[in-house]
Design a protein around this motif. Sequence first.
Motif, PDB file in Angstrom:
ATOM      1  N   THR A 155     -57.729 -36.158  12.712  1.00 44.04           N
ATOM      2  CA  THR A 155     -58.406 -36.108  14.015  1.00 44.04           C
ATOM      3  C   THR A 155     -57.597 -36.764  15.127  1.00 44.04           C
ATOM      4  O   THR A 155     -57.906 -36.585  16.305  1.00 44.04           O
ATOM      5  CB  THR A 155     -59.781 -36.791  13.936  1.00 44.04           C
ATOM      6  OG1 THR A 155     -59.597 -38.163  13.508  1.00 44.04           O
ATOM      7  CG2 THR A 155     -60.697 -36.088  12.934  1.00 44.04           C
ATOM      8  N   LYS A 156     -56.566 -37.542  14.759  1.00 43.31           N
ATOM      9  CA  LYS A 156     -55.814 -38.293  15.773  1.00 43.31           C
ATOM     10  C   LYS A 156     -54.339 -37.906  15.856  1.00 43.31           C
ATOM     11  O   LYS A 156     -53.623 -38.396  16.722  1.00 43.31           O
ATOM     12  CB  LYS A 156     -55.898 -39.795  15.485  1.00 43.31           C
ATOM     13  CG  LYS A 156     -57.301 -40.364  15.481  1.00 43.31           C
ATOM     14  CD  LYS A 156     -57.290 -41.881  15.478  1.00 43.31           C
ATOM     15  CE  LYS A 156     -56.561 -42.441  14.262  1.00 43.31           C
ATOM     16  NZ  LYS A 156     -56.590 -43.925  14.242  1.00 43.31           N
ATOM     17  N   VAL A 157     -53.883 -37.058  14.944  1.00 39.89           N
ATOM     18  CA  VAL A 157     -52.462 -36.686  14.894  1.00 39.89           C
ATOM     19  C   VAL A 157     -52.260 -35.312  15.533  1.00 39.89           C
ATOM     20  O   VAL A 157     -52.803 -34.307  15.052  1.00 39.89           O
ATOM     21  CB  VAL A 157     -51.943 -36.657  13.445  1.00 39.89           C
ATOM     22  CG1 VAL A 157     -50.448 -36.329  13.418  1.00 39.89           C
ATOM     23  CG2 VAL A 157     -52.216 -37.985  12.746  1.00 39.89           C
ATOM     24  N   ALA A 158     -51.504 -35.243  16.611  1.00 36.04           N
ATOM     25  CA  ALA A 158     -51.218 -33.961  17.249  1.00 36.04           C
ATOM     26  C   ALA A 158     -50.330 -33.122  16.326  1.00 36.04           C
ATOM     27  O   ALA A 158     -49.393 -33.639  15.714  1.00 36.04           O
ATOM     28  CB  ALA A 158     -50.535 -34.183  18.591  1.00 36.04           C
ATOM     29  N   VAL A 159     -50.628 -31.832  16.222  1.00 34.86           N
ATOM     30  CA  VAL A 159     -49.912 -30.953  15.295  1.00 34.86           C
ATOM     31  C   VAL A 159     -49.326 -29.763  16.045  1.00 34.86           C
ATOM     32  O   VAL A 159     -50.027 -29.085  16.806  1.00 34.86           O
ATOM     33  CB  VAL A 159     -50.839 -30.450  14.164  1.00 34.86           C
ATOM     34  CG1 VAL A 159     -50.073 -29.508  13.234  1.00 34.86           C
ATOM     35  CG2 VAL A 159     -51.416 -31.621  13.376  1.00 34.86           C
ATOM     36  N   LYS A 160     -48.023 -29.526  15.817  1.00 33.77           N
ATOM     37  CA  LYS A 160     -47.331 -28.381  16.420  1.00 33.77           C
ATOM     38  C   LYS A 160     -46.635 -27.594  15.319  1.00 33.77           C
ATOM     39  O   LYS A 160     -46.070 -28.177  14.391  1.00 33.77           O
ATOM     40  CB  LYS A 160     -46.300 -28.855  17.444  1.00 33.77           C
ATOM     41  CG  LYS A 160     -45.542 -27.729  18.168  1.00 33.77           C
ATOM     42  CD  LYS A 160     -44.505 -28.296  19.112  1.00 33.77           C
ATOM     43  CE  LYS A 160     -43.767 -27.195  19.877  1.00 33.77           C
ATOM     44  NZ  LYS A 160     -44.641 -26.546  20.869  1.00 33.77           N
ATOM     45  N   THR A 161     -46.661 -26.273  15.411  1.00 36.25           N
ATOM     46  CA  THR A 161     -45.944 -25.430  14.455  1.00 36.25           C
ATOM     47  C   THR A 161     -44.857 -24.648  15.185  1.00 36.25           C
ATOM     48  O   THR A 161     -45.024 -24.255  16.347  1.00 36.25           O
ATOM     49  CB  THR A 161     -46.881 -24.440  13.742  1.00 36.25           C
ATOM     50  OG1 THR A 161     -47.462 -23.551  14.705  1.00 36.25           O
ATOM     51  CG2 THR A 161     -47.995 -25.175  13.006  1.00 36.25           C
ATOM     52  N   VAL A 162     -43.737 -24.455  14.496  1.00 42.06           N
ATOM     53  CA  VAL A 162     -42.613 -23.694  15.038  1.00 42.06           C
ATOM     54  C   VAL A 162     -42.228 -22.634  14.013  1.00 42.06           C
ATOM     55  O   VAL A 162     -42.040 -22.943  12.827  1.00 42.06           O
ATOM     56  CB  VAL A 162     -41.405 -24.597  15.335  1.00 42.06           C
ATOM     57  CG1 VAL A 162     -40.219 -23.765  15.820  1.00 42.06           C
ATOM     58  CG2 VAL A 162     -41.764 -25.660  16.365  1.00 42.06           C
ATOM     59  N   GLU A 163     -42.103 -21.391  14.453  1.00 40.40           N
ATOM     60  CA  GLU A 163     -41.731 -20.292  13.563  1.00 40.40           C
ATOM     61  C   GLU A 163     -40.644 -19.443  14.212  1.00 40.40           C
ATOM     62  O   GLU A 163     -40.507 -19.414  15.433  1.00 40.40           O
ATOM     63  CB  GLU A 163     -42.951 -19.416  13.257  1.00 40.40           C
ATOM     64  CG  GLU A 163     -44.063 -20.150  12.513  1.00 40.40           C
ATOM     65  CD  GLU A 163     -45.309 -19.294  12.327  1.00 40.40           C
ATOM     66  OE1 GLU A 163     -45.881 -19.311  11.228  1.00 40.40           O
ATOM     67  OE2 GLU A 163     -45.695 -18.612  13.301  1.00 40.40           O
ATOM     68  N   GLY A 164     -39.882 -18.764  13.370  1.00 39.54           N
ATOM     69  CA  GLY A 164     -38.858 -17.851  13.854  1.00 39.54           C
ATOM     70  C   GLY A 164     -39.334 -16.418  13.709  1.00 39.54           C
ATOM     71  O   GLY A 164     -39.846 -16.028  12.651  1.00 39.54           O
ATOM     72  N   ALA A 165     -39.168 -15.627  14.752  1.00 38.83           N
ATOM     73  CA  ALA A 165     -39.664 -14.245  14.722  1.00 38.83           C
ATOM     74  C   ALA A 165     -39.003 -13.428  13.624  1.00 38.83           C
ATOM     75  O   ALA A 165     -39.617 -12.496  13.084  1.00 38.83           O
ATOM     76  CB  ALA A 165     -39.443 -13.590  16.086  1.00 38.83           C
ATOM     77  N   ASN A 166     -37.759 -13.777  13.268  1.00 38.96           N
ATOM     78  CA  ASN A 166     -37.023 -13.018  12.254  1.00 38.96           C
ATOM     79  C   ASN A 166     -36.856 -13.794  10.942  1.00 38.96           C
ATOM     80  O   ASN A 166     -35.959 -13.494  10.158  1.00 38.96           O
ATOM     81  CB  ASN A 166     -35.637 -12.623  12.783  1.00 38.96           C
ATOM     82  CG  ASN A 166     -35.719 -11.689  13.972  1.00 38.96           C
ATOM     83  OD1 ASN A 166     -36.740 -11.046  14.184  1.00 38.96           O
ATOM     84  ND2 ASN A 166     -34.649 -11.596  14.742  1.00 38.96           N
ATOM     85  N   ASP A 167     -37.714 -14.761  10.721  1.00 40.03           N
ATOM     86  CA  ASP A 167     -37.620 -15.573   9.509  1.00 40.03           C
ATOM     87  C   ASP A 167     -38.040 -14.739   8.298  1.00 40.03           C
ATOM     88  O   ASP A 167     -39.182 -14.276   8.222  1.00 40.03           O
ATOM     89  CB  ASP A 167     -38.539 -16.799   9.642  1.00 40.03           C
ATOM     90  CG  ASP A 167     -38.278 -17.838   8.561  1.00 40.03           C
ATOM     91  OD1 ASP A 167     -37.738 -17.462   7.506  1.00 40.03           O
ATOM     92  OD2 ASP A 167     -38.637 -19.008   8.779  1.00 40.03           O
ATOM     93  N   ASP A 168     -37.114 -14.564   7.339  1.00 41.76           N
ATOM     94  CA  ASP A 168     -37.421 -13.760   6.158  1.00 41.76           C
ATOM     95  C   ASP A 168     -37.739 -14.620   4.940  1.00 41.76           C
ATOM     96  O   ASP A 168     -37.905 -14.107   3.836  1.00 41.76           O
ATOM     97  CB  ASP A 168     -36.260 -12.814   5.825  1.00 41.76           C
ATOM     98  CG  ASP A 168     -34.953 -13.562   5.568  1.00 41.76           C
ATOM     99  OD1 ASP A 168     -34.906 -14.784   5.809  1.00 41.76           O
ATOM    100  OD2 ASP A 168     -33.975 -12.922   5.139  1.00 41.76           O
TER     101      ASP A 168
END
Length: 437
Positions: free
Chosen positions: A339-352
């Motif tokens: 509830t207190k930890v900010a979460v960000k995700t990063v992905e690659g459009a061409n990640d296989d």
Amino acid sequence: MRYMATYDLMETLRNTNAWLGATARTMASYPAFSLMTNPGLQWMAAWGEVTERTFERMVVKPDWGIRTLTCEDGKDHLVSIDTVVEKPFGDLLHFNVQEREEQPRKILLVAPMSGHYATLLRSTVKSLMVNCEVYVTDWHNARDIPVSAGKFDVEDYTLYLVDFMRHLGPDTHVIAVCQPAPLTLAATAYLAGEDPDAQPRSLTLIGGPIDPNANATEVTDFGHRVTMGQLEETMIQRVGFKYPGVGRMVYPGLLQLASFVSMNLDRHSKAFQEQILKVSKGQASDHDAHNRFYDEYLAVMDMPAEFYLSTVERIFKDGEIARNAFTVEGKPVDIGKITKVAVKTVEGANDDISAPGQCIAALDLCTGLPDSMKASHVEPGAGHYGIFAGKSWRNNIRPLVLDFIDQNSGATRKATDGNPAKAGAKTAAKAANSNVA
């Protein structure tokens, strides 16, 4: 004994190929042969040089090679790599930039345990060191860990991360790259339930299989296609007599390397053919682009068998993280308690490897986190490696990650100009392109 015999057979084949390469290079380089021009001998020497280096690199742990760093003051500072937490299966390292003020951003970079050493993140570390205090998980090669050290599975891995986070304290910002993303999310959730005050301030997950079934790849298809019995029978071997971990059951790095190479066999074959031709013409050098890449790519480590098997079974087959059904030592780990930890995700459009959709699934699991503390980014045109190294990382992703960290940091930022993230990105790009002594 057959598991040990198989391991020693693979090591024997590797040794034999390295010896053949060294022999061909030496024989073709005799001064007497230079009396007559023979392109065949030049090719033979080149083939031997490339072959010897290729098979020797497979058992050598690469050096970090980070000895100095050009900082924002324009000066070169010495870098010492200090071990701050030491454990049987992995250490916590701190890249200490000497004679520099302690930076307000404290980052724990969680490296993958997926066949390569943590040094695979060398360029990532260098780009962050410019204006951050960087800590990295340095996982050990299982072949060098005595059987007396015990087992190491996904639960032990999670508890290691918990201990590292506790050691660094609540002002830490965690970045998990690829394989450790689901277990880092679990470790954060574990702290949320057991020790809320030790939680990091932010968590950035880069290209990790939080929900492997969200977007199938060859990796996830393989995980569903084979049974656990088949994996144990065909992939697990016992370390031979050559190493300190003799008798330990492992998933050998050489098998993992064979899997990596088979995914892009044509490209790797072409690269080695071109390198042999360059060496024969005298156009190659010890640290050219080919050697820089393959010295790291070919250096592989063994994984504990229980870690490999439990990862396939619990993360990929059963989807325990994706279903929020993961347990550690019998205790349920509820990701909704974050509830207190900010979460960000990063992905690659061409990640296989970890295709788009697999990592962003983490945000839906964080049901107790407000939307204002969630973020996601998909990098156009980037593959798996590009989202944590190279131009895409330096110019686009890194500034976004640092901006996200600053937005969720309780520390007072010392501004260099209007945008510290962008300022850091410019300096980091300069440092990454400079010569490291």
